[in-house]
Enzyme design. Structure first.
Site, PDB file in Angstrom:
ATOM      1  N   LYS A  53       0.828  -1.204   0.000  1.00  0.00           N
ATOM      2  CA  LYS A  53       0.000   0.000   0.000  1.00  0.00           C
ATOM      3  C   LYS A  53       0.862   1.253   0.000  1.00  0.00           C
ATOM      4  CE  LYS A  53      -3.858  -2.247   2.355  1.00  0.00           C
ATOM      5  NZ  LYS A  53      -4.597  -2.474   3.600  1.00  0.00           N
ATOM      6  N   GLN A  97      -4.734  -1.494   9.780  1.00  0.00           N
ATOM      7  CA  GLN A  97      -4.605  -2.832   9.217  1.00  0.00           C
ATOM      8  C   GLN A  97      -5.122  -3.888  10.191  1.00  0.00           C
ATOM      9  OE1 GLN A  97      -3.639  -3.671   6.114  1.00  0.00           O
ATOM     10  NE2 GLN A  97      -4.045  -5.804   6.602  1.00  0.00           N
ATOM     11  N   ASP A 120     -11.571   2.612   4.122  1.00  0.00           N
ATOM     12  CA  ASP A 120     -11.768   1.170   4.042  1.00  0.00           C
ATOM     13  C   ASP A 120     -13.247   0.819   3.927  1.00  0.00           C
ATOM     14  OD1 ASP A 120      -9.716  -0.634   3.779  1.00  0.00           O
ATOM     15  OD2 ASP A 120      -9.210  -0.695   5.899  1.00  0.00           O
TER      16      ASP A 120
END
Length: 295
Positions: A53, A97, A120
């Site tokens: 990422k 994460q 997200d």
């Protein structure tokens, strides 16, 4: 005739080139999209994913605020960092994460993220808006699936889509997204799962199958009608002594057999996977535009 392969790597690359041009235009206006990334612990898969990422952000010109924290980081410390990012105007998107260490309440952390920075798409407010068809950040993997269908010329309007898997990350959101009254959706959706009786009865009726069960060979050739489009979201490790690593990656679909019946199919790897990070970048750029009143 074998199915046409839907190349997720190429579709992702095309979208990233579009985003790179968009970011360059924003920078001319003095706007630099920023993504705040938080990784707690040293899980190898999470480390690899976060590194990818970060590299992707650099590639298209997004600012990345990377925070790698030790596994013993307290929930209070993590929440304080999320709050700092909530209040930082340079950060347009926040990514925590998952999974987090067991002593941290994942739901509490996700709830603490400002919905305006929830790139997200996991915050309950984002999920609620998505459900009723309001503008919201869409979860990255399901959004990637929809983009793959649209950019491959697959007609979803009026199509019967069977989704196999009911996770909050893929199954439920992609089913909802394909039900919406808008471009790239308008489908009739059947949502199946591990307790569905006679799964093949449902999948054989599908114009489009989206497999997201998390089990190899969930979808076999006898479960697919001729000419169906098959999207394989699964990523599973199976033992393979012929490989240096001792394993290989496969999806939820028996690819070799199903590709002889399907009209289009995604491979694993190289199918849906590359789209997830790409749609995270998309959401971050979109957040920066919203924050600055740009349509």
């Amino acid at each position: 005739m074998s199915a046409k392969i839907i190349d997720g790597k190429q579709i992702a690359a095309d979208i990233r080139e579009e985003l790179k041009a968009e970011v360059a235009g924003l920078k001319e206006k003095g706007i630099v999209p920023g993504l705040g990334v938080i990784l707690v612990g040293a899980d190898p898969a999470s480390q690899s994913y976060v590194s990818a990422k970060e590299k992707a952000c650099e590639n298209i010109g997004i600012f990345s605020d990377d925070n790698r924290l030790p596994a013993e980081t307290s929930q209070e410390e993590l929440l304080a960092l999320v709050e700092r990012m909530n209040n930082d105007p340079k950060i347009n998107g926040i990514l925590v994460q998952l999974p987090l260490p067991k002593h941290i309440d994942e739901a509490a952390v996700l709830l603490a993220i400002d919905p305006d920075k929830d790139v997200d798409g996991f915050h309950p407010m984002s999920v609620g808006k998505m459900m009723v068809g309001e503008e919201a950040f869409l979860p990255c993997t399901p959004h990637g699936v929809v983009q793959m269908l649209m950019r491959s010329g697959v007609e979803t309007s009026g199509a019967h889509v069977v989704v196999v898997g009911r996770s909050n990350i893929v199954g439920k959101p992609v089913a909802n997204m394909l039900l919406q009254k808008k471009e790239g959706a308008n489908a009739t959706v059947t949502l199946c799962h591990t307790r569905t009786k006679d799964l093949g009865h449902h999948t054989r009726q599908a114009d489009i199958i989206i497999a997201a069960s998390g089990w190899p060979n969930t979808i076999t050739a006898d479960m697919v009608k001729e000419g169906a489009v098959v999207i394989d979201v699964g990523v599973n490790r199976v033992e393979d002594a012929s490989r240096e690593r001792g394993y290989r990656l496969v999806g939820d679909v028996d690819f070799e057999a199903v590709k002889e019946k399907a009209s289009m199919i995604t491979p694993v790897p190289g199918g849906v996977g590359p789209m997830t990070i790409t749609m995270l970048l998309f959401n971050t750029v979109e957040s920066a535009k919203r924050a600055n009143g740009i349509d």
